[in-house]
Design a protein around this motif. Structure first.
Motif, PDB file in Angstrom:
ATOM      1  N   UNK A  80       0.774  -1.287   0.105  1.00 38.11           N
ATOM      2  CA  UNK A  80      -0.146   0.140  -0.069  1.00 38.11           C
ATOM      3  C   UNK A  80       0.883   1.231  -0.131  1.00 38.11           C
ATOM      4  N   UNK A  81       1.722   1.405   0.796  1.00 36.81           N
ATOM      5  CA  UNK A  81       2.707   2.538   1.024  1.00 36.81           C
ATOM      6  C   UNK A  81       3.502   2.699  -0.285  1.00 36.81           C
ATOM      7  N   UNK A  82       4.072   1.494  -0.495  1.00 36.49           N
ATOM      8  CA  UNK A  82       4.804   1.472  -2.027  1.00 36.49           C
ATOM      9  C   UNK A  82       3.939   2.032  -3.486  1.00 36.49           C
ATOM     10  N   UNK A  83       2.979   1.574  -3.341  1.00 38.42           N
ATOM     11  CA  UNK A  83       1.916   1.782  -4.298  1.00 38.42           C
ATOM     12  C   UNK A  83       1.452   3.622  -4.397  1.00 38.42           C
ATOM     13  N   UNK A  84       1.161   4.025  -3.132  1.00 38.46           N
ATOM     14  CA  UNK A  84       0.719   5.145  -2.900  1.00 38.46           C
ATOM     15  C   UNK A  84       1.889   6.121  -3.085  1.00 38.46           C
ATOM     16  N   UNK A  85       3.190   5.769  -2.992  1.00 36.61           N
ATOM     17  CA  UNK A  85       4.359   6.778  -3.106  1.00 36.61           C
ATOM     18  C   UNK A  85       4.973   6.476  -4.816  1.00 36.61           C
ATOM     19  N   UNK A  86       4.309   5.497  -5.283  1.00 36.96           N
ATOM     20  CA  UNK A  86       4.878   4.913  -6.601  1.00 36.96           C
ATOM     21  C   UNK A  86       6.214   4.591  -6.462  1.00 36.96           C
ATOM     22  N   UNK A  87       6.496   3.826  -5.891  1.00 37.46           N
ATOM     23  CA  UNK A  87       8.024   3.441  -5.592  1.00 37.46           C
ATOM     24  C   UNK A  87       8.400   2.194  -6.510  1.00 37.46           C
ATOM     25  N   UNK A  88       8.366   2.333  -7.774  1.00 36.53           N
ATOM     26  CA  UNK A  88       8.753   1.131  -8.410  1.00 36.53           C
ATOM     27  C   UNK A  88      10.310   0.947  -8.381  1.00 36.53           C
ATOM     28  N   UNK A  89      10.873  -0.174  -8.281  1.00 36.57           N
ATOM     29  CA  UNK A  89      12.261  -0.529  -8.213  1.00 36.57           C
ATOM     30  C   UNK A  89      12.848   0.104  -7.002  1.00 36.57           C
ATOM     31  N   UNK A  90      12.242   0.065  -5.816  1.00 34.75           N
ATOM     32  CA  UNK A  90      12.908   0.555  -4.905  1.00 34.75           C
ATOM     33  C   UNK A  90      13.881  -0.460  -3.888  1.00 34.75           C
ATOM     34  N   UNK A  91      14.663   0.067  -3.240  1.00 36.92           N
ATOM     35  CA  UNK A  91      15.416  -0.894  -2.379  1.00 36.92           C
ATOM     36  C   UNK A  91      14.894  -1.130  -0.935  1.00 36.92           C
ATOM     37  N   UNK A  92      14.560  -2.414  -0.592  1.00 35.98           N
ATOM     38  CA  UNK A  92      13.785  -2.584   0.724  1.00 35.98           C
ATOM     39  C   UNK A  92      14.815  -3.017   1.608  1.00 35.98           C
ATOM     40  N   UNK A  93      14.991  -2.394   2.814  1.00 38.01           N
ATOM     41  CA  UNK A  93      15.712  -2.831   3.896  1.00 38.01           C
ATOM     42  C   UNK A  93      15.001  -3.332   4.919  1.00 38.01           C
ATOM     43  N   UNK A  94      15.007  -4.576   5.336  1.00 41.08           N
ATOM     44  CA  UNK A  94      14.129  -5.066   6.365  1.00 41.08           C
ATOM     45  C   UNK A  94      14.744  -5.752   7.740  1.00 41.08           C
ATOM     46  N   UNK A  95      14.528  -5.137   8.583  1.00 39.63           N
ATOM     47  CA  UNK A  95      15.045  -5.657   9.768  1.00 39.63           C
ATOM     48  C   UNK A  95      14.150  -6.792  10.666  1.00 39.63           C
ATOM     49  N   UNK A  96      15.027  -7.996  11.092  1.00 43.27           N
ATOM     50  CA  UNK A  96      14.181  -9.270  11.617  1.00 43.27           C
ATOM     51  C   UNK A  96      12.948  -9.427  10.868  1.00 43.27           C
ATOM     52  N   UNK A  97      12.037  -9.321  11.326  1.00 45.44           N
ATOM     53  CA  UNK A  97      10.753 -10.015  10.618  1.00 45.44           C
ATOM     54  C   UNK A  97      10.383  -9.165   9.579  1.00 45.44           C
ATOM     55  N   UNK A  98      10.789  -8.012   9.489  1.00 42.35           N
ATOM     56  CA  UNK A  98      10.561  -7.141   8.117  1.00 42.35           C
ATOM     57  C   UNK A  98      11.265  -7.782   6.993  1.00 42.35           C
ATOM     58  N   UNK A  99      12.257  -8.658   7.274  1.00 41.13           N
ATOM     59  CA  UNK A  99      13.067  -9.168   6.114  1.00 41.13           C
ATOM     60  C   UNK A  99      11.932 -10.294   5.374  1.00 41.13           C
ATOM     61  N   UNK A 100      11.109 -10.895   6.200  1.00 39.52           N
ATOM     62  CA  UNK A 100      10.416 -11.729   5.649  1.00 39.52           C
ATOM     63  C   UNK A 100       9.142 -11.289   5.158  1.00 39.52           C
ATOM     64  N   UNK A 101       8.686  -9.982   5.657  1.00 45.22           N
ATOM     65  CA  UNK A 101       7.498  -9.396   5.378  1.00 45.22           C
ATOM     66  C   UNK A 101       7.807  -8.436   3.852  1.00 45.22           C
ATOM     67  N   UNK A 102       8.999  -8.226   3.668  1.00 51.43           N
ATOM     68  CA  UNK A 102       9.337  -7.585   2.285  1.00 51.43           C
ATOM     69  C   UNK A 102       9.549  -8.758   1.382  1.00 51.43           C
ATOM     70  N   UNK A 103       9.937  -9.749   1.706  1.00 48.94           N
ATOM     71  CA  UNK A 103      10.092 -10.902   0.697  1.00 48.94           C
ATOM     72  C   UNK A 103       8.639 -11.197   0.384  1.00 48.94           C
ATOM     73  N   UNK A 104       7.598 -11.470   1.098  1.00 49.78           N
ATOM     74  CA  UNK A 104       6.445 -11.740   0.803  1.00 49.78           C
ATOM     75  C   UNK A 104       5.802 -10.862  -0.010  1.00 49.78           C
TER      76      UNK A 104
END
Length: 268
Positions: A80-104
């Motif tokens: 939702x956040x990425x779509x709202x900001x139109x963030x195509x091809x972003x780098x995603x840095x996820x700490x701990x459980x966010x690593x899996x959230x980003x992967x999903x």
């Protein structure tokens, strides 16, 4: 632009560059945990910070026990956040459980992700012996969840120094304990349950975004076996072992953490 989503997740956009980099906090934390690294990326990147619903200054009224009963609910919010900001091809840095959230999230909508950095991530915290070592027996997780329910403040003061390590820097454990304690106990407990009982091992094969796995020394939440396991199963993955100790290198060792990320981005 959907301002409701930006308000819901307390989204902040900073920096002077064109390339977007999204920093996603872990369980019991909020976007403030990235404050030591933000100045090191500000010059060259467009930085996106946010809080998951139930954390930080997010809109707690938007919390739904049904939606957030799995990591997919959190992945939906990231999209939702990425779509709202139109963030195509972003780098995603996820700490701990966010690593899996980003992967999903990346499996669902690949277009938003250029690279993923997993900082102390784990696809499964519970041991599945002999084939998988996640670091915890199921009984240990159950005890932790029970402790949260019986004595939330006691749980926070017990866990913070164990996961932070860096005993000579008491202020780090104190900050983490305060962060834990500032959460709504019911929401924190559900997020803990969803985090520690999740199993994202089957999804590793479906992930295709180039990924940097950063493995800390003496990380009581994500042991080295977990990093090796992910590296052998994630396509296009790079594994780096850090000198930083504990589970929160972005707080304890921000310069080293930043250097590993920048070195990876420079060559990939």
């Amino acid at each position: 632009m959907n301002m409701d989503i930006l308000t819901r997740n307390n989204v902040k956009v900073l920096g002077h560059g064109k390339q977007a980099i999204v920093f996603a906090h872990g369980f019991g934390c909020d976007q403030n945990m990235w404050r030591h690294m933000v100045p090191l990326f500000e010059q060259d990147y467009r930085i996106v910070l946010f809080d998951y619903v139930g954390s930080g200054a997010s809109q707690i009224n938007d919390y739904s026990p049904d939606k957030y009963n799995s990591l997919n609910g959190y992945a939906e919010d990231v999209l939702d956040v990425m779509d709202t900001l139109r963030l195509e091809d972003a780098i995603f840095v996820g700490h701990s459980v966010s690593g899996m959230i980003g992967m999903l999230a990346s499996i669902r909508e690949k277009k938003y992700f250029r690279q993923i950095v997993m900082l102390g991530a784990s696809p499964r915290y519970v041991n599945d012996l002999p084939s998988y070592y996640g670091g915890f027996d199921r009984s240990e997780i159950d005890e932790l969840l029970q402790m949260m329910q019986m004595n939330f403040i006691g749980w926070a003061s017990y866990l913070a120094p164990i996961v932070m390590q860096n005993q000579e820097r008491q202020e780090l454990s104190t900050e983490l304990e305060k962060s834990f304690c500032s959460r709504d106990p019911h929401i924190a407990r559900q997020f803990a349950e969803v985090t520690f009982l999740s199993d994202c091992r089957p999804e590793l094969a479906s992930a295709s975004i180039p990924t940097l796995i950063l493995q800390c020394t003496d990380d009581s939440i994500s042991p080295p076996e977990v990093g090796e396991y992910m590296h052998t199963r994630l396509k296009n993955s790079t594994l780096r072992h850090m000198k930083a100790t504990g589970h929160y290198p972005h707080l304890s060792h921000p310069e080293e953490t930043t250097q590993y990320i920048k070195d990876y981005l420079a060559i990939s």
